[in-house]
Design a protein around this motif. Structure first.
Motif, PDB file in Angstrom:
ATOM      1  N   CYS A  86      37.232  37.356  41.328  1.00  0.00           N
ATOM      2  CA  CYS A  86      36.400  38.278  40.851  1.00  0.00           C
ATOM      3  C   CYS A  86      35.001  38.461  41.865  1.00  0.00           C
ATOM      4  CB  CYS A  86      35.906  38.198  39.576  1.00  0.00           C
ATOM      5  SG  CYS A  86      37.111  38.129  38.273  1.00  0.00           S
ATOM      6  N   SER A  87      34.919  37.694  42.761  1.00  0.00           N
ATOM      7  CA  SER A  87      33.660  37.513  43.625  1.00  0.00           C
ATOM      8  C   SER A  87      34.085  38.190  44.907  1.00  0.00           C
ATOM      9  CB  SER A  87      32.890  36.188  43.871  1.00  0.00           C
ATOM     10  OG  SER A  87      33.797  35.197  44.470  1.00  0.00           O
ATOM     11  N   TRP A  88      35.369  38.389  45.099  1.00  0.00           N
ATOM     12  CA  TRP A  88      35.923  39.017  46.245  1.00  0.00           C
ATOM     13  C   TRP A  88      35.246  40.466  46.603  1.00  0.00           C
ATOM     14  CZ3 TRP A  88      41.755  37.430  46.615  1.00  0.00           C
ATOM     15  CH2 TRP A  88      41.932  35.978  46.482  1.00  0.00           C
ATOM     16  N   HIS A  89      35.092  40.852  47.528  1.00  0.00           N
ATOM     17  CA  HIS A  89      34.529  42.081  48.097  1.00  0.00           C
ATOM     18  C   HIS A  89      35.761  43.317  47.612  1.00  0.00           C
ATOM     19  CE1 HIS A  89      33.104  45.629  50.530  1.00  0.00           C
ATOM     20  NE2 HIS A  89      34.388  45.977  50.772  1.00  0.00           N
ATOM     21  N   GLY A  90      35.028  44.252  46.818  1.00  0.00           N
ATOM     22  CA  GLY A  90      35.978  45.373  46.115  1.00  0.00           C
ATOM     23  C   GLY A  90      36.566  45.088  45.109  1.00  0.00           C
ATOM     24  N   VAL A  91      36.408  43.885  44.489  1.00  0.00           N
ATOM     25  CA  VAL A  91      37.444  43.482  43.271  1.00  0.00           C
ATOM     26  C   VAL A  91      36.104  43.367  42.106  1.00  0.00           C
ATOM     27  CG1 VAL A  91      38.530  41.660  42.132  1.00  0.00           C
ATOM     28  CG2 VAL A  91      38.990  42.226  44.401  1.00  0.00           C
ATOM     29  N   ASP A  92      36.592  44.089  41.169  1.00  0.00           N
ATOM     30  CA  ASP A  92      35.556  43.924  39.848  1.00  0.00           C
ATOM     31  C   ASP A  92      36.604  43.625  38.692  1.00  0.00           C
ATOM     32  OD1 ASP A  92      32.964  45.030  41.155  1.00  0.00           O
ATOM     33  OD2 ASP A  92      33.912  47.024  41.035  1.00  0.00           O
ATOM     34  N   CYS A  93      35.975  42.675  37.819  1.00  0.00           N
ATOM     35  CA  CYS A  93      36.716  41.877  36.779  1.00  0.00           C
ATOM     36  C   CYS A  93      35.838  42.478  35.570  1.00  0.00           C
ATOM     37  CB  CYS A  93      36.926  40.655  37.084  1.00  0.00           C
ATOM     38  SG  CYS A  93      37.840  40.121  38.437  1.00  0.00           S
ATOM     39  N   ASN A  94      36.662  42.319  34.375  1.00  0.00           N
ATOM     40  CA  ASN A  94      35.967  42.306  33.200  1.00  0.00           C
ATOM     41  C   ASN A  94      35.664  40.779  32.406  1.00  0.00           C
ATOM     42  OD1 ASN A  94      38.525  40.927  32.230  1.00  0.00           O
ATOM     43  ND2 ASN A  94      39.420  42.905  31.335  1.00  0.00           N
ATOM     44  N   GLU A  95      35.208  40.771  31.442  1.00  0.00           N
ATOM     45  CA  GLU A  95      34.783  39.393  30.951  1.00  0.00           C
ATOM     46  C   GLU A  95      35.982  38.414  30.955  1.00  0.00           C
ATOM     47  OE1 GLU A  95      34.380  42.286  28.730  1.00  0.00           O
ATOM     48  OE2 GLU A  95      32.662  42.742  29.876  1.00  0.00           O
ATOM     49  N   GLU A  96      37.232  38.839  30.843  1.00  0.00           N
ATOM     50  CA  GLU A  96      38.335  37.753  30.900  1.00  0.00           C
ATOM     51  C   GLU A  96      38.937  37.234  32.310  1.00  0.00           C
ATOM     52  OE1 GLU A  96      38.581  40.678  28.901  1.00  0.00           O
ATOM     53  OE2 GLU A  96      37.730  39.714  27.161  1.00  0.00           O
ATOM     54  N   ASN A  97      37.940  37.830  33.512  1.00  0.00           N
ATOM     55  CA  ASN A  97      38.505  37.732  34.665  1.00  0.00           C
ATOM     56  C   ASN A  97      39.707  38.325  35.180  1.00  0.00           C
ATOM     57  OD1 ASN A  97      36.160  36.198  35.298  1.00  0.00           O
ATOM     58  ND2 ASN A  97      37.115  34.187  35.250  1.00  0.00           N
TER      59      ASN A  97
END
Length: 143
Positions: free
Chosen positions: A90-101
């Motif tokens: 979830c910290s990778w460039h261009g990746v967005d995650c929700n609360e459950e990763n």
């Protein structure tokens, strides 16, 4: 139950034909005390006993690694964080995650991606938005 402590060394990921059994060693941690195994260990060692454990080897991180490989990630203009042994996906460039990763958005437009669109995208089951325009990718987006 050997009461092993410390972090899991990434070098174990080079043991493709090995069986790596770590269950029962509750003091073993990933880097910085997290419970995340090295990416290479999750992907390269079928005999890793935590390989199917979503805490140690998040399936979405494994899918993103495959996407990176198949889109020639080493040539991307910005691959910050991608395929680092211990980085949370979830910290990778261009990746967005929700609360459950879970990956909900993948934004990699104009990023130097080439090759084929990976079927691994289908493994991002919570994906809502996919931006891949202005790259040199071939193929169609899988169901």
């Amino acid at each position: 139950d050997n009461v092993l402590t410390g972090s899991i060394p990434p070098a174990l990921g080079e043991l493709a034909d090995a069986i790596v059994l770590l269950k029962g060693n509750d003091q073993i941690k990933g880097k910085d005390g997290s419970k995340i195994a090295p990416l290479s260990l999750c992907n390269n060692v079928p005999g890793f006993d935590f390989g199917n454990d979503p805490t140690w080897c998040p399936p979405e991180r494994n899918a993103l690694k495959k996407i990176h490989e198949e889109a020639r990630g080493q040539e991307w203009t910005n691959a910050t964080g991608w395929v680092d042994e211990f980085n949370d996906h979830c910290s990778w460039h261009g990746v967005d995650c929700n609360e459950e990763n879970n990956v909900i958005r993948l934004t990699l437009e104009n990023g130097g991606l080439s090759g084929r669109i990976s079927n691994a995208i289908a493994n991002l089951t919570s994906l809502e938005t996919l931006h891949l325009r202005d790259n040199d990718l071939k193929g169609s987006i899988p169901d």
